[in-house]
Every structure is written in C-alpha cells, then in structure tokens.
Scaffold this motif. Structure first.
Motif, PDB file in Angstrom:
ATOM      1  N   GLY A   1      37.733  37.729  61.266  1.00  0.00           N
ATOM      2  CA  GLY A   1      36.454  38.394  61.564  1.00  0.00           C
ATOM      3  C   GLY A   1      35.617  38.135  60.215  1.00  0.00           C
ATOM      4  O   GLY A   1      35.860  37.855  59.335  1.00  0.00           O
ATOM      5  N   PRO A   2      34.291  38.845  60.724  1.00  0.00           N
ATOM      6  CA  PRO A   2      33.207  38.800  59.523  1.00  0.00           C
ATOM      7  C   PRO A   2      33.407  39.738  58.360  1.00  0.00           C
ATOM      8  O   PRO A   2      32.861  39.737  57.338  1.00  0.00           O
ATOM      9  CB  PRO A   2      31.860  38.935  60.149  1.00  0.00           C
ATOM     10  CG  PRO A   2      32.167  39.607  61.446  1.00  0.00           C
ATOM     11  CD  PRO A   2      33.775  39.223  62.007  1.00  0.00           C
ATOM     12  N   LEU A   3      34.030  41.087  58.764  1.00  0.00           N
ATOM     13  CA  LEU A   3      33.973  42.005  57.864  1.00  0.00           C
ATOM     14  C   LEU A   3      35.428  41.914  57.199  1.00  0.00           C
ATOM     15  O   LEU A   3      36.419  42.002  57.670  1.00  0.00           O
ATOM     16  CB  LEU A   3      33.927  43.213  58.477  1.00  0.00           C
ATOM     17  CG  LEU A   3      34.048  44.518  57.803  1.00  0.00           C
ATOM     18  CD1 LEU A   3      32.962  44.344  56.438  1.00  0.00           C
ATOM     19  CD2 LEU A   3      33.692  45.843  58.668  1.00  0.00           C
ATOM     20  N   GLN A   4      35.447  41.532  55.728  1.00  0.00           N
ATOM     21  CA  GLN A   4      36.728  41.296  55.100  1.00  0.00           C
ATOM     22  C   GLN A   4      36.969  42.362  54.014  1.00  0.00           C
ATOM     23  O   GLN A   4      36.274  42.387  52.983  1.00  0.00           O
ATOM     24  CB  GLN A   4      36.552  40.093  54.435  1.00  0.00           C
ATOM     25  CG  GLN A   4      36.284  38.791  55.513  1.00  0.00           C
ATOM     26  CD  GLN A   4      36.100  37.478  54.879  1.00  0.00           C
ATOM     27  OE1 GLN A   4      36.928  36.737  55.113  1.00  0.00           O
ATOM     28  NE2 GLN A   4      34.814  37.152  54.103  1.00  0.00           N
ATOM     29  N   LEU A   5      38.012  43.127  54.308  1.00  0.00           N
ATOM     30  CA  LEU A   5      38.226  44.209  53.436  1.00  0.00           C
ATOM     31  C   LEU A   5      39.706  43.907  52.379  1.00  0.00           C
ATOM     32  O   LEU A   5      40.533  43.149  53.304  1.00  0.00           O
ATOM     33  CB  LEU A   5      38.552  45.457  54.071  1.00  0.00           C
ATOM     34  CG  LEU A   5      37.312  46.451  54.298  1.00  0.00           C
ATOM     35  CD1 LEU A   5      36.193  45.842  55.072  1.00  0.00           C
ATOM     36  CD2 LEU A   5      37.848  47.638  55.017  1.00  0.00           C
ATOM     37  N   LEU A   6      39.704  43.895  51.009  1.00  0.00           N
ATOM     38  CA  LEU A   6      40.823  43.806  50.573  1.00  0.00           C
ATOM     39  C   LEU A   6      41.052  44.710  49.574  1.00  0.00           C
ATOM     40  O   LEU A   6      40.134  45.110  48.813  1.00  0.00           O
ATOM     41  CB  LEU A   6      40.413  42.523  49.978  1.00  0.00           C
ATOM     42  CG  LEU A   6      41.461  41.380  49.455  1.00  0.00           C
ATOM     43  CD1 LEU A   6      42.477  40.926  50.761  1.00  0.00           C
ATOM     44  CD2 LEU A   6      40.841  40.041  49.047  1.00  0.00           C
ATOM     45  N   THR A   7      42.262  45.113  49.380  1.00  0.00           N
ATOM     46  CA  THR A   7      42.710  45.928  47.999  1.00  0.00           C
ATOM     47  C   THR A   7      43.270  44.667  46.889  1.00  0.00           C
ATOM     48  O   THR A   7      44.040  44.018  47.263  1.00  0.00           O
ATOM     49  CB  THR A   7      43.613  47.155  48.251  1.00  0.00           C
ATOM     50  OG1 THR A   7      44.784  46.711  48.610  1.00  0.00           O
ATOM     51  CG2 THR A   7      43.023  47.968  49.215  1.00  0.00           C
ATOM     52  N   ILE A   8      42.939  45.015  45.782  1.00  0.00           N
ATOM     53  CA  ILE A   8      43.232  43.988  44.632  1.00  0.00           C
ATOM     54  C   ILE A   8      43.833  44.981  43.592  1.00  0.00           C
ATOM     55  O   ILE A   8      43.163  45.723  42.953  1.00  0.00           O
ATOM     56  CB  ILE A   8      42.144  43.079  44.022  1.00  0.00           C
ATOM     57  CG1 ILE A   8      41.648  42.215  45.412  1.00  0.00           C
ATOM     58  CG2 ILE A   8      42.558  42.309  43.285  1.00  0.00           C
ATOM     59  CD1 ILE A   8      40.819  41.259  45.137  1.00  0.00           C
ATOM     60  N   SER A   9      44.949  44.582  43.095  1.00  0.00           N
ATOM     61  CA  SER A   9      45.522  45.116  41.722  1.00  0.00           C
ATOM     62  C   SER A   9      44.714  45.338  40.729  1.00  0.00           C
ATOM     63  O   SER A   9      44.067  44.108  40.352  1.00  0.00           O
ATOM     64  CB  SER A   9      46.741  44.799  41.592  1.00  0.00           C
ATOM     65  OG  SER A   9      47.835  44.869  42.512  1.00  0.00           O
ATOM     66  N   PRO A  10      44.814  46.484  40.121  1.00  0.00           N
ATOM     67  CA  PRO A  10      43.889  46.816  38.758  1.00  0.00           C
ATOM     68  C   PRO A  10      44.203  45.591  37.809  1.00  0.00           C
ATOM     69  O   PRO A  10      45.522  45.076  37.859  1.00  0.00           O
ATOM     70  CB  PRO A  10      44.063  47.685  38.554  1.00  0.00           C
ATOM     71  CG  PRO A  10      44.489  48.769  39.547  1.00  0.00           C
ATOM     72  CD  PRO A  10      45.141  47.863  40.271  1.00  0.00           C
ATOM     73  N   ARG A  11      43.470  45.025  36.891  1.00  0.00           N
ATOM     74  CA  ARG A  11      44.074  43.947  35.816  1.00  0.00           C
ATOM     75  C   ARG A  11      44.099  42.530  36.423  1.00  0.00           C
ATOM     76  O   ARG A  11      44.700  41.771  35.822  1.00  0.00           O
ATOM     77  CB  ARG A  11      45.086  44.255  35.102  1.00  0.00           C
ATOM     78  CG  ARG A  11      44.773  45.676  34.115  1.00  0.00           C
ATOM     79  CD  ARG A  11      45.895  45.946  33.320  1.00  0.00           C
ATOM     80  NE  ARG A  11      46.807  46.679  33.938  1.00  0.00           N
ATOM     81  CZ  ARG A  11      46.873  47.785  34.587  1.00  0.00           C
ATOM     82  NH1 ARG A  11      45.941  48.506  34.342  1.00  0.00           N
ATOM     83  NH2 ARG A  11      47.840  48.182  35.171  1.00  0.00           N
ATOM     84  N   THR A  12      43.929  42.495  37.803  1.00  0.00           N
ATOM     85  CA  THR A  12      43.874  41.121  38.199  1.00  0.00           C
ATOM     86  C   THR A  12      42.603  40.089  37.781  1.00  0.00           C
ATOM     87  O   THR A  12      42.736  38.992  37.540  1.00  0.00           O
ATOM     88  CB  THR A  12      43.737  41.080  39.766  1.00  0.00           C
ATOM     89  OG1 THR A  12      44.754  41.878  40.218  1.00  0.00           O
ATOM     90  CG2 THR A  12      43.868  39.736  40.555  1.00  0.00           C
ATOM     91  N   PHE A  13      41.703  40.776  37.648  1.00  0.00           N
ATOM     92  CA  PHE A  13      40.536  40.058  36.780  1.00  0.00           C
ATOM     93  C   PHE A  13      40.294  40.592  35.504  1.00  0.00           C
ATOM     94  O   PHE A  13      40.542  41.587  35.102  1.00  0.00           O
ATOM     95  CB  PHE A  13      39.198  40.223  37.555  1.00  0.00           C
ATOM     96  CG  PHE A  13      39.434  39.639  39.191  1.00  0.00           C
ATOM     97  CD1 PHE A  13      39.895  38.295  39.597  1.00  0.00           C
ATOM     98  CD2 PHE A  13      39.407  40.648  40.205  1.00  0.00           C
ATOM     99  CE1 PHE A  13      39.969  37.870  40.567  1.00  0.00           C
ATOM    100  CE2 PHE A  13      39.676  40.052  41.360  1.00  0.00           C
ATOM    101  CZ  PHE A  13      40.061  38.772  41.733  1.00  0.00           C
ATOM    102  N   ALA A  14      39.565  39.611  34.641  1.00  0.00           N
ATOM    103  CA  ALA A  14      39.323  40.193  33.084  1.00  0.00           C
ATOM    104  C   ALA A  14      38.090  41.034  33.184  1.00  0.00           C
ATOM    105  O   ALA A  14      37.078  40.978  34.313  1.00  0.00           O
ATOM    106  CB  ALA A  14      38.837  38.907  32.241  1.00  0.00           C
TER     107      ALA A  14
END
Lengths: 315, 251
Positions: free
Chosen positions: A141-154
C-alpha cells in the motif's frame, strides 16, 4: 513529491534517520519531517541536520511513550506521509505497531536494509526464524511504516533546512501510569563496543572454568560474553553479556567462540564479527560453518593449553 | 475473578530449517510448535488463575494447520480455545492477525487481561500484541517480566534497554511477556488427557466478519534466504596453531 517522517525518542537515532531520510528525499525530491518524543532539543537538532520541519510531541512525565500512539496516528492521517521510519528501540517498536493498527497500515519490523524504488515503493530486509533466515519484504500500500535499528545509518553532517517546531500535547491516558523507573545496574563487561570478545556456551562444564575463560579474554585484551542459556538458565554471567538476536549484537575485530554450538539465535548476534575463531568438541557443531578458524577440542583440556600458548607468544 | 485471554501462534519449528540450493530456506518438512514466548503467556495465565480464580481462553489464528495446536494449548491450562481458522488466514500478516484476534476476543462477553508473547518464534515482528490493544482501544503493556494483579489494576515491570519501567494500568489491558517472566511447566499425561475434553470453538473468516479489506496483506514477502556466511572455515589441528591465529589477528 514524497513525504518522509522520522520518529525516535533518542536524539542520536533521530538524527541518523533524519540524515537517511534527507538523502532519500533529495533523490525524489521530497520533504523530511522529524518527530521528537522526549525533548525540544532533539527537534532543534533534527532541523540542524536535514529536516524541513519538526514536531515535538510532549508527553506527561508519568506517561509511557506508547501513550503517543493515537496522537501520532492522527497527525499522520492528516499529513499522509509515504514513508515513516521509526528508530527500533523497544518502546518505539510498540508505538509503531499501535500507530500502524490505528491507520490499518503495514509496518516492517526491525529492518536491517532499506531500498526505495524510483516510484517510492520501499523494500526492506529483516531477520526471521530467530536468525535462521533473511526475509525480503515489500509494502503493498501507499503508507509504509518501518522500524530500523539504531546505528543502521551514519550520523549526518550539519545541514540546516527549516526552523519551525510544532508543539503537540499528547493527552494523558488516565488508565496507565508509570509508578517507578529503575536504571539497569551495569554488572557485566561492555561487550557491544569491545574489539575482542570471548563467548562461552554450554560446552563449559562447570562454573569454575569461567576463571580460565576470563584469563584467555584478558590475554587477548577482550571482554567475556556468552550464549543465552549461560546467562538466563545457568546464570553464570550477567544478562547484559549474552550475545544473540534478543541479547547483545557485537561487531568485534575478533570473536573467540568457546564451547558454543552456534544456534541461529546466537549467530544473529555475532554475525558482524570480523574474524571468528571457534573451539568445540563436536566436529559437526554449526559454529564451524560460521567460523574462519576452527578447532575440535574439549574446553577442559583446551583452555589451560591455550593460556600457556598465549603466554609463550608474549600475551 | 479475572477472565484471562492468551493469544498464541502455531509456528514452524526453526530447528527444522534446511538450507537449499542458492541459500533458499526449505521448511517443507518442518514441524510446528506453540511459539516459545507464548508458552510463557500460557504459564502466566495458569499462575494467575491458580491464585485468583477465573477462566482462561486461548485464542489462535491461522490456516487449517492450527487445528492440531488446540490440544497442546489446552493441556497448558486454558478452559477453552477459540481457533480463528480459515484457509485464507494461513499466511496472515500482523495486520490481518491482529484484526482476526481482536474479532475473536470481541465474541467473548468480558475479559480483563490479554496475554501474548512479546514476539513470535518465526517472524518476531512484535506487532500483534500492541496492534490488538490499539484495535480494542485498551492499553498495551509490553516487554513484561513481572506481573501482579491488584484488584481491577495490573502492575507490570517492563524490561527496557536502559532499565525497568514499572507501570500500573487499569484493566482490561494487553500485556506482552518476556521469557524470564516464568518457567512454563511441561504438561503431564493428566493435563494432556484432560485437554481432549475441553471445548474448542472455530471461527472462519466469515464468522470473524472478514472481507477483502481485512484479508488483503499489507506486506508481501519477496524472498526468504539463509543469511550469507563467507567465513574461511579453516580447521587447525591443535591449540598452538589456534593461539597463533588469535595473536596474528590482533597484530
């Protein structure tokens, strides 16, 4: 025009997500909205690191973070973001699931990788079967929710975009009250940041042998960790030193795995180790498939010899 | 006396995972079990009703395969089980699962406490408990490793990253539990025999009030593969060789 929201109660995580969202929004192009849940300074920091606007959700002192779920979902229903990234702390995972339910939306949990297509559709990867599998999933669908672990990105560089902070008061949910907060006593070694980790499993036949493990670890300049049964069932080592999908994730230069079979749940916590060396008496133990160097030996005999050999080598 | 509901998932046993060609995961011959943390939820319900009286209703959702779970669940203490069971629910995502469990709960006249494992042994998305709470408009207390009933309130200790948060909440609530909450007992012969006599209610998709909207998955799985391992897998013959490898790795 894409709209990306980032949400975290931790300032560092909020900034990491803001940085990644900015990168994605610049490619589209689109806007980035940062949502701070604890204090105003986090909202200010997000504005100084790539967010176009910031929201500050103010919770009463005795309210759990999840009390913001209804307010947050109403704000999102109005703003209609395409992609919402939550920092995957325990509280925020609960919050995100409640928001997703209020909106009837999809939620990807604890994503380890994120790809956004040119049309805005996101794909992500996550660990399943206790670490035994990696699942690639897509939103329908159009509404995309995501949890992402801390420190995945700089952490992002300074990049001031907007200045406006919108304050939103979260109504008190009188049914729920925090009556006490107790900080966790740090009794074990800090294995998450160690360059050398020595992990022990049930192959250690008695608790007294931990002294030898400790000696090996100090000769290597490392910290001692363990598998979940050693911490939770035997209670030989503190809980914060068990390595695995539900415990600590480590990424040392060297991981020495002693007498642990290599169950998928454990492997998921040590997969990012640079070099893995394993000793196990069972030559068929799965850990050998996930080790760079392996030795088939029983710990009772191998540990004293290892201490001697390391001493000979000047350690 | 509390009416307790326990939600459980009948998961594929990850111990039966096999890796096929190209790293594809093969679960064709995998057995099924009650997800580990859901056993802690079942045990806690048994402990609560032993102390306070009341009833336990177990609820699960899935395809026809969950029929086989009923006896296992009932041998762990519940008075009855509701199976939200339909071929269309076999691969239900968290969205559909939470809607279905909430619909099953609404068929009961009253409830005080809904217990769930904090995550399932297969997907471990940790969504169903909080989603159900949101759908039922009751509070969710997640990651709980200590639970005390106090009249029409529950006092829970939540184990979080930085420490413990003690929460007092008015019933009814959803509580998601951690494995260190209790030690699930292993059902004996008497419990297993008794389970066969307990009532089972089956609700299909129609009975749950499900249409296309509820059954449309919000997520699609594109692939499931074994995690990549590019280790050297070098075998050494003695401790001396191993020690040398360790020391050279540090230099």
């Amino acid at each position: 025009m894409s709209k990306i929201w980032v949400i975290s109660e931790q300032t560092a995580t909020l900034l990491e997500l803001t940085g990644e969202a900015r990168r994605l929004a610049d490619a589209k192009p689109g806007t980035v909205t940062a949502v701070a849940l604890q204090d105003r300074t986090a909202a200010e920091a997000a504005l100084a690191h790539g967010a176009d606007e910031a929201l500050w959700l103010k919770l009463a002192e005795n309210q759990p973070l999840e009390a913001a779920a209804v307010t947050l979902s109403e704000l999102m229903r109005d703003a209609q973001p395409n992609l919402v990234l939550f920092g995957a702390t325990l509280r925020a995972r609960d919050l995100a699931a409640q928001v997703a339910a209020h909106l009837g939306a999809a939620l990807g949990s604890c994503a380890t990788a994120l790809r956004v297509q040119a049309d805005g559709h996101a794909e992500f990867e996550r660990i399943v079967y206790g670490g035994g599998g990696v699942s690639t999933q897509a939103f329908t669908g159009p509404l995309q929710l995501l949890t992402i672990s801390p420190r995945t990105f700089a952490a992002p560089a300074a990049n001031t975009r907007g200045t406006s902070i919108r304050e939103v008061n979260v109504p008190v949910d009188a049914r729920v009250t925090i009556t006490a907060r107790k900080a966790r006593a740090q009794t074990g070694a800090d294995i998450a940041g160690a360059t050398v980790v020595v992990g022990v499993g049930r192959g250690l036949s008695k608790k007294e042998d931990l002294a030898a493990v400790q000696q090996v670890a100090s000769k290597l300049g490392g910290a001692v960790g363990c598998t979940r049964p050693v911490a939770e069932d035997l209670q030989w080592l503190p809980e914060e030193t068990y390595i695995g999908i539900s415990g600590r994730k480590i990424a040392p230069q060297l991981y020495l795995a002693l007498g642990l079979s290599g169950q998928v749940q454990h492997l998921a916590g040590m997969r990012d180790s640079k070099l893995v060396v394993a000793i196990n008496k069972d030559e068929k133990a799965p850990i050998f498939e996930h080790a760079d160097v392996g030795l088939v030996a029983a710990l009772e005999t191998a540990l004293p010899t290892l201490i001697d050999e390391l001493t000979k080598l000047g350690r | 006396m509390p009416n307790v509901i326990v939600c459980y998932k009948w998961v594929l046993d990850e111990a039966d995972l096999r890796v096929g060609p190209g790293g594809a995961l093969n679960l064709d011959n995998a057995g099924r079990k009650i997800s580990e943390y859901d056993r802690n939820a079942l045990e806690e319900a048994a402990l609560i009703t032993e102390k306070h009286g009341g009833t336990i209703t177990a609820v699960s959702l899935g395809g026809p395969e969950i029929k086989a779970s009923a006896k296992d669940a009932l041998s762990r203490g519940p008075n009855s089980v509701i199976l939200a069971m339909d071929p269309t629910l076999q691969a239900a995502d968290a969205h559909t699962t939470a809607l279905g469990l909430a619909a099953a709960v609404r068929t009961l006249s009253a409830y005080d406490l809904i217990l769930c494992g904090e995550g399932s042994g297969d997907q471990y998305a940790q969504q169903v408990g909080p989603r159900m709470a949101a759908l039922l408009r009751v509070p969710c207390i997640s990651y709980v490793n200590k639970l005390t009933l106090d009249g029409d309130h529950v006092i829970c200790e939540r184990k979080l990253e930085e420490g413990v948060e003690v929460v007092r909440a008015q019933l009814p609530v959803v509580v998601t539990v951690l494995p260190d909450l209790n030690k699930p007992r292993i059902p004996g012969l008497k419990q297993v025999m008794g389970a066969a006599k307990k009532p089972q209610v089956v609700l299909d998709a129609k009975a749950l009030g499900f249409g296309t909207a509820e059954l449309t998955p919000r997520l699609s799985t594109l692939a499931v593969k074994a995690p990549l391992s590019n280790r050297k897998k070098l075998r050494v013959q003695n401790v001396a060789e191993l020690a040398q490898q360790l020391v050279s790795a540090l230099s």
